[in-house]
Design a protein around this motif. Structure first.
Motif, short mmCIF file in Angstrom:
data_model
loop_
_atom_site.label_atom_id
_atom_site.label_comp_id
_atom_site.label_asym_id
_atom_site.label_seq_id
_atom_site.Cartn_x
_atom_site.Cartn_y
_atom_site.Cartn_z
N LEU A 6 42.07 42.66 49.41
CA LEU A 6 41.34 43.26 48.52
C LEU A 6 40.57 41.83 47.82
O LEU A 6 39.57 41.90 47.22
N PHE A 7 41.78 41.04 47.46
CA PHE A 7 40.88 40.14 46.41
C PHE A 7 40.25 38.85 46.87
O PHE A 7 39.34 38.36 46.46
N GLY A 8 40.40 38.98 48.50
CA GLY A 8 39.35 37.94 49.22
C GLY A 8 38.30 38.47 49.51
O GLY A 8 37.52 37.94 49.98
N ASN A 9 38.24 40.21 49.28
CA ASN A 9 37.02 40.80 49.60
C ASN A 9 35.75 40.05 48.43
O ASN A 9 35.21 39.87 48.32
N SER A 14 31.98 37.39 46.03
CA SER A 14 31.78 37.53 44.39
C SER A 14 31.27 38.60 44.09
O SER A 14 30.33 38.51 42.59
N SER A 15 32.09 39.75 44.09
CA SER A 15 31.43 40.62 43.49
C SER A 15 32.93 41.14 43.31
O SER A 15 34.03 41.38 44.05
N PHE A 16 33.10 42.36 42.20
CA PHE A 16 33.80 43.12 42.19
C PHE A 16 33.03 45.06 42.04
O PHE A 16 34.36 46.04 41.06
N LEU A 17 32.55 45.08 42.17
CA LEU A 17 31.68 46.51 42.28
C LEU A 17 31.84 47.59 43.31
O LEU A 17 32.72 46.85 44.46
N CYS A 18 32.83 48.54 43.25
CA CYS A 18 32.92 49.67 43.45
C CYS A 18 31.14 50.81 43.30
O CYS A 18 31.03 50.87 42.17
N GLY A 224 39.59 42.81 30.34
CA GLY A 224 39.88 43.00 31.47
C GLY A 224 40.29 42.09 32.45
O GLY A 224 41.36 42.28 33.36
N MET A 225 39.79 41.11 32.65
CA MET A 225 39.71 40.20 34.06
C MET A 225 41.13 39.35 34.04
O MET A 225 41.75 38.71 32.58
N ASN A 226 42.15 39.56 35.61
CA ASN A 226 43.20 37.87 35.61
C ASN A 226 42.99 38.00 36.41
O ASN A 226 41.35 37.24 36.96
N SER A 227 44.29 36.88 36.64
CA SER A 227 44.21 35.51 37.16
C SER A 227 43.24 36.37 39.13
O SER A 227 42.88 35.23 39.94
N ASN A 228 43.70 37.67 39.68
CA ASN A 228 43.63 37.93 40.99
C ASN A 228 42.36 38.70 40.51
O ASN A 228 41.85 39.47 41.36
N CYS A 229 41.17 38.52 39.27
CA CYS A 229 40.03 39.37 39.02
C CYS A 229 41.01 40.41 38.26
O CYS A 229 40.55 40.90 37.31
N GLY A 230 41.45 41.29 39.39
CA GLY A 230 42.41 42.77 38.60
C GLY A 230 41.57 43.94 38.23
O GLY A 230 41.84 44.47 37.31
N LEU A 231 40.28 43.90 38.80
CA LEU A 231 39.09 45.10 38.22
C LEU A 231 38.07 44.59 39.37
O LEU A 231 37.51 44.94 40.54
#
Length: 271
Positions: A6-9, A14-18, A224-231
């Motif tokens: 998931l983090f690799g994607n 360059s997106s955390f869009l759902c 909300g963001m953390n070192s693995n994006c987390g969002l």
């Protein structure tokens, strides 16, 4: 899907869009009603136009259940059509006594093969644990939502002066880990996101409320963001109903692209 994938994607796009697939027959473009399966025809176009920017899709199960057997067929076809490298969320908000939860888990994880499901924590550990028994599947537990009635219970102080949502966060982390447990956290209050992050530093948050509901993407990332994006930040109506004409797919793509570009900037700023 595991956390590393998931983090690799997220990094790759360059997106955390759902993208929320809250597909309503009363709102889709009228020309689609001539299709044999209007719901799937709409979803297919949305997926085709937004898959470049999305790392997750979230069908809201109520929109499909309401249509009876045909709705379930449309949902399965939609799920089968989503590219396999994109995370899938059954927004079903299940949660019942253990044997019933076990069957819900089998339905959504084995029969339909979703990557994750939203679950209500009110009935406690035995209602959540059956979902956590499946490898590379996720529970997304309701923690602190932003709907009008959320203050009825979620922020009430329990014994010891802790708000109920904090108790949910602390106790549920004994049931699962940041490899199979996420939390739903509403986007409309940045300070609250920061508070939840304090109690769940390493977990992913599914964050609804950006876009049509007025949440700030900048605040969500800041707090909300953390070192693995987390969002995973969800947008439903703001993308899928960007147009009600024949150009609805292109309009959805334009809105998804705007969000992705902003997310890329925020990943660089806070990531």
């Amino acid at each position: 899907m595991d956390k590393k994938t998931l983090f690799g994607n997220i990094q790759q796009k360059s997106s955390f869009l759902c993208v929320g697939l809250d597909t309503d027959l009363a709102k889709i473009p009228s020309h689609l009603l001539k299709e044999q399966d209007p719901i799937f025809a709409f979803n297919r176009e949305i997926i085709d136009k937004t898959a470049d920017f999305a790392v997750a899709y979230k069908p809201n199960i109520a929109f499909y259940e309401a249509l009876g057997p045909k709705g379930w067929e449309s949902l399965q076809k939609t799920l089968d059509y989503i590219p396999k490298d994109i995370f899938t969320i059954a927004d079903a908000k299940r949660g019942d006594i253990g044997n019933t939860s076990k069957l819900y888990a089998k339905a959504f994880f084995e029969q339909m093969d979703f990557d994750s499901i939203t679950v209500a924590p009110y009935m406690g550990q035995d209602s959540v644990s059956p979902f956590l028994e499946f490898e590379d599947k996720w529970v997304i537990l309701l923690a602190l939502t932003s709907n009008g009635g959320s203050s009825d219970f979620q922020v009430l102080e329990t014994e010891g002066g802790k708000p109920l949502f904090q108790q949910v966060l602390e106790k549920s982390q004994r049931w699962g880990s940041d490899d199979n447990l996420m939390y739903v956290v509403g986007a409309t209050n940045g300070a609250k996101i920061a508070e939840v992050r304090k109690y769940a530093p390493d977990h992913f948050f599914l964050v609804p409320g950006v876009g049509a509901q007025g949440g700030s993407l900048e605040e969500v990332a800041k707090y909300g963001m953390n070192s693995n994006c987390g969002l995973l930040v969800n947008s439903s109506r703001g993308i899928i109903y960007a147009s009600d004409g024949a150009d609805f797919g292109d309009a959805a793509r334009a809105e998804a692209s705007k969000l992705q570009q902003e997310m890329a900037r925020l990943l660089e700023k806070y990531g």
